[in-house]
Design an enzyme around this catalytic site. Structure first.
Site, PDB file in Angstrom:
ATOM      1  CG  ASP A  13      -1.854   1.122   1.276  1.00  0.00           C
ATOM      2  OD1 ASP A  13      -1.794   1.806   0.390  1.00  0.00           O
ATOM      3  OD2 ASP A  13      -2.437   1.322   2.325  1.00  0.00           O
ATOM      4  CE  LYS A  62      -0.345   3.831   3.534  1.00  0.00           C
ATOM      5  NZ  LYS A  62      -1.225   4.354   4.654  1.00  0.00           N
ATOM      6  CG  ASP A  88      -3.122   5.943   2.154  1.00  0.00           C
ATOM      7  OD1 ASP A  88      -3.095   4.541   1.901  1.00  0.00           O
ATOM      8  OD2 ASP A  88      -2.469   6.643   2.980  1.00  0.00           O
ATOM      9  NE  ARG A 147     -12.083   3.441   3.960  1.00  0.00           N
ATOM     10  CZ  ARG A 147     -11.997   4.406   4.854  1.00  0.00           C
ATOM     11  NH1 ARG A 147     -12.896   5.459   5.291  1.00  0.00           N
ATOM     12  NH2 ARG A 147     -10.825   4.509   5.686  1.00  0.00           N
TER      13      ARG A 147
HETATM   14  N1  BES Z   1      -3.267   0.183   5.404  1.00  0.00           N
HETATM   15  C1  BES Z   1      -3.621   1.317   5.697  1.00  0.00           C
HETATM   16  C2  BES Z   1      -3.921   1.648   7.223  1.00  0.00           C
HETATM   17  C3  BES Z   1      -2.665   1.462   8.075  1.00  0.00           C
HETATM   18  C4  BES Z   1      -1.819   2.618   8.366  1.00  0.00           C
HETATM   19  C5  BES Z   1      -2.670   0.301   8.875  1.00  0.00           C
HETATM   20  C6  BES Z   1      -0.709   2.474   9.236  1.00  0.00           C
HETATM   21  C7  BES Z   1      -1.761   0.414   9.915  1.00  0.00           C
HETATM   22  C8  BES Z   1      -0.765   1.297   9.819  1.00  0.00           C
HETATM   23  C9  BES Z   1      -4.918   2.093   5.138  1.00  0.00           C
HETATM   24  O1  BES Z   1      -5.119   1.632   3.660  1.00  0.00           O
HETATM   25  C10 BES Z   1      -4.806   3.435   5.017  1.00  0.00           C
HETATM   26  O2  BES Z   1      -4.235   4.060   4.599  1.00  0.00           O
HETATM   27  N2  BES Z   1      -5.689   4.102   5.703  1.00  0.00           N
HETATM   28  C11 BES Z   1      -5.807   5.556   6.046  1.00  0.00           C
HETATM   29  C12 BES Z   1      -7.130   5.928   5.683  1.00  0.00           C
HETATM   30  C13 BES Z   1      -7.325   7.417   5.683  1.00  0.00           C
HETATM   31  C14 BES Z   1      -6.892   7.986   4.331  1.00  0.00           C
HETATM   32  C15 BES Z   1      -8.870   7.802   5.613  1.00  0.00           C
HETATM   33  C16 BES Z   1      -5.245   5.787   7.036  1.00  0.00           C
HETATM   34  O3  BES Z   1      -5.532   5.377   8.308  1.00  0.00           O
HETATM   35  O4  BES Z   1      -4.455   6.855   7.377  1.00  0.00           O
HETATM   36 ZN    ZN Z   2      -4.134  -0.112   3.117  1.00  0.00          ZN
HETATM   37 MN    MN Z   3      -3.973   2.972   2.243  1.00  0.00          MN
END
Ligand code: BES
Ligand code: ZN
Ligand code: MN
Length: 489
Positions: free
Chosen positions: A267, A274, A344, A348
């Site tokens: 990811d 990121k 990101d 979902r």
């Molecule tokens: N895979 C990540 C979630 C994640 C981040 C898990 C860090 C463990 C450690 C997910 O795809 C993600 O990036 N989520 C975002 C959502 C936001 C953009 C609403 C997040 O958590 O920052």
């Molecule tokens: Zn993710």
């Molecule tokens: Mn993500």
């Protein structure tokens, strides 16, 4: 690792090491006392000298001459009966202390534990041993795996043996499943691609007659209208896949439990890129999928009498000329439209189509497992998995399975009041809910695609892997899921 439950005589049971509990007053259990006697009081003399630490879980290895074991591992408990949490600690530290030996026999079932029986103790002992024996060696040029290959759990007598046997089977299965999940989780993104996961699923089906694997490729997913999943997949050169591993160990008419795993093999965040720090850890973004593989592997090994379908939504989230952009609007398989405000929040987007597709298996329950939100880590830290459910019984059963296995989850709210945070001016919903309650709004998003069945969502963002010096996948929530599935049979 090979696990055995056995009524042993400590003076005859051959092993490299016997694991023996010692209480706060330096008292050995029955088997320990027998071994001590046979060795002329060696163990009690050493204990009197104070060489074994007083903190619960402290260990001391002592070479022995008489009896079947070559060594005794003394492990400290506090005043008995001890708590379940302390038993876990004792089981873990003693298992860690014997991983360089080829085998061990454990007498920890002789420790009295509050509100626990021999079956539970045997399960936790086997789970601890199996977890401790795991080591990631695949990508090192000269690393050797841990030696520990055989582990015997002692039962006091024939009467206790049945229960111990049951516990060893469960704990051994939980360990095997967890280690499968850990290995997949630890593999880097350049090896563990969506196609690699497809290969693993097909290999599992080849080995076991009761499990069959089917795979949807990009073309098929496109034709099924999985516009949300495909909006993530299309940014990558790696082909995506929707995998179903169908295990039929139960009665023919029995509705299956469907597990759905987030399988983002890396990811990057996509166009909503990121930051660079610790981005390597996003290879763990397929740990939900890895846990589904772990459970399916354990079920076939245990020949469990249940029907379970493991669905894996596998894709890589990359930025590219073909990637989704913030503001893009896509149509999911359910027909609902989604405005992608942040690429990101891709988990979902792949899961919603997987949840819609999961309906075709006519499930009794659907449980998705996902490293879904950083916000869940902020809310719960690394000890608890975040649990959401649209049915109280399912939520309570999962919480109980977590307590029993020591792989705990904590229920979070899925209230309607949160839903408007996902309102969009341009589509049925947007894929992010703002800064507040990020784990809740992610679950609320998924809930819109799981209205037709009993559903739970496990956010394992904090529990699936460890950072820092002990960086690596934990295998969670495989123990919880197996406990839940096998409780139901
Ligand atoms: N895979 C990540 C979630 C994640 C981040 C898990 C860090 C463990 C450690 C997910 O795809 C993600 O990036 N989520 C975002 C959502 C936001 C953009 C609403 C997040 O958590 O920052
Ligand atoms: Zn993710
Ligand atoms: Mn993500």
């Amino acid at each position: 690792m090979q696990f055995t439950a056995k009524v042993t005589d400590i003076l005859k049971q051959r092993s490299a090491c016997a694991i023996l509990p010692v209480d706060n007053k330096n008292r050995l259990s029955d088997s320990g006392s027998a071994l001590d006697k046979a060795n002329g009081g060696l163990l009690s003399k050493i204990l009197k000298r104070g060489d074994l630490g007083s903190a619960a879980g402290s260990t001391l290895m002592v070479p022995t001459i008489e009896g079947g074991a070559e060594r005794a591992l003394l492990v400290r408990t506090s005043k008995t009966p001890i708590s379940q949490a302390e038993f876990r600690k004792v089981a873990n530290s003693s298992a860690t202390a014997v991983t360089s030996l080829k085998d061990a026999s454990s007498y920890l079932v002789e420790v009295p534990v509050t509100d626990a029986d021999a079956t539970w103790q045997a399960a936790q002992t086997a789970l601890a041993a199996g977890l401790a024996s795991y080591k990631f060696t695949r990508c090192h040029s000269d690393a050797k795996p841990n030696a520990l290959a055989k582990f015997t759990v002692h039962a006091a007598d024939k009467k206790q043996l049945k229960g111990v046997q049951k516990g060893v089977e469960l704990g051994g299965g939980q360990a095997l499943g967890s280690n499968v999940a850990r290995e997949l989780g630890n593999l880097p993104g350049n090896i563990c691609t969506p196609s690699y996961l497809v290969g693993e699923a097909k290999a599992l089906a080849k080995k076991h007659a009761k499990l069959s694997t089917s795979v949807l490729d990009n073309k098929k997913m496109e034709s099924l209208g999985m516009g949300s999943f495909m909006s993530v997949a299309k940014g990558s050169d790696e082909p995506a896949a929707m995998i179903a591993m169908n295990y039929k160990g139960g009665k023919a008419g029995q509705k299956p439990i469907v597990l759905v795993g987030k399988g983002i093999t890396f990811d990057t965040g996509g166009i909503s890129l990121k930051p660079g720090a610790a981005m390597d850890e996003m290879k763990f973004d397929m740990c939900g999928a890895a846990s589904v593989f772990g459970v399916m592997n354990a079920l076939v090994e245990m020949n469990a009498p249940v029907n379970v379908v493991g669905v894996v939504a596998a894709a890589e989230n990359m930025p590219s000329g073909r990637a989704s952009k913030p503001g893009d609007i896509v149509t999911s398989m359910s027909g609902k439209t989604i405005e992608i405000l942040n690429t990101d929040a891709e988990g979902r987007l792949v899961l919603c189509d997987a949840l819609t597709w999961a309906g075709k298996f006519k499930p009794s329950v659907v449980i998705d497992v996902a490293t879904l939100t950083g916000a869940c880590v902020i809310a719960l830290g690394h000890h608890a998995t975040g649990l959401y459910a649209n049915q109280d019984k399912l939520a309570n059963d999962l919480i109980a399975a977590g307590e029993t296995s020591g792989d705990r989850a904590w229920r979070m709210p899925l209230w309607d009041e949160y839903q408007p945070m996902l309102n969009s001016n341009f589509a049925d919903m947007q894929n992010i809910g703002g800064r507040e309650a990020g784990s809740v709004t992610a679950a609320c998003f998924l809930a819109r695609f799981a209205e037709d069945y009993n559903w739970a969502h496990l956010d394992i963002a904090g529990s699936a892997w460890k950072s820092g010096a002990a960086k690596g996948a934990t295998g969670r929530p495989v123990p919880l899921l197996l406990q839940y599935i096998l409780n139901k049979k």
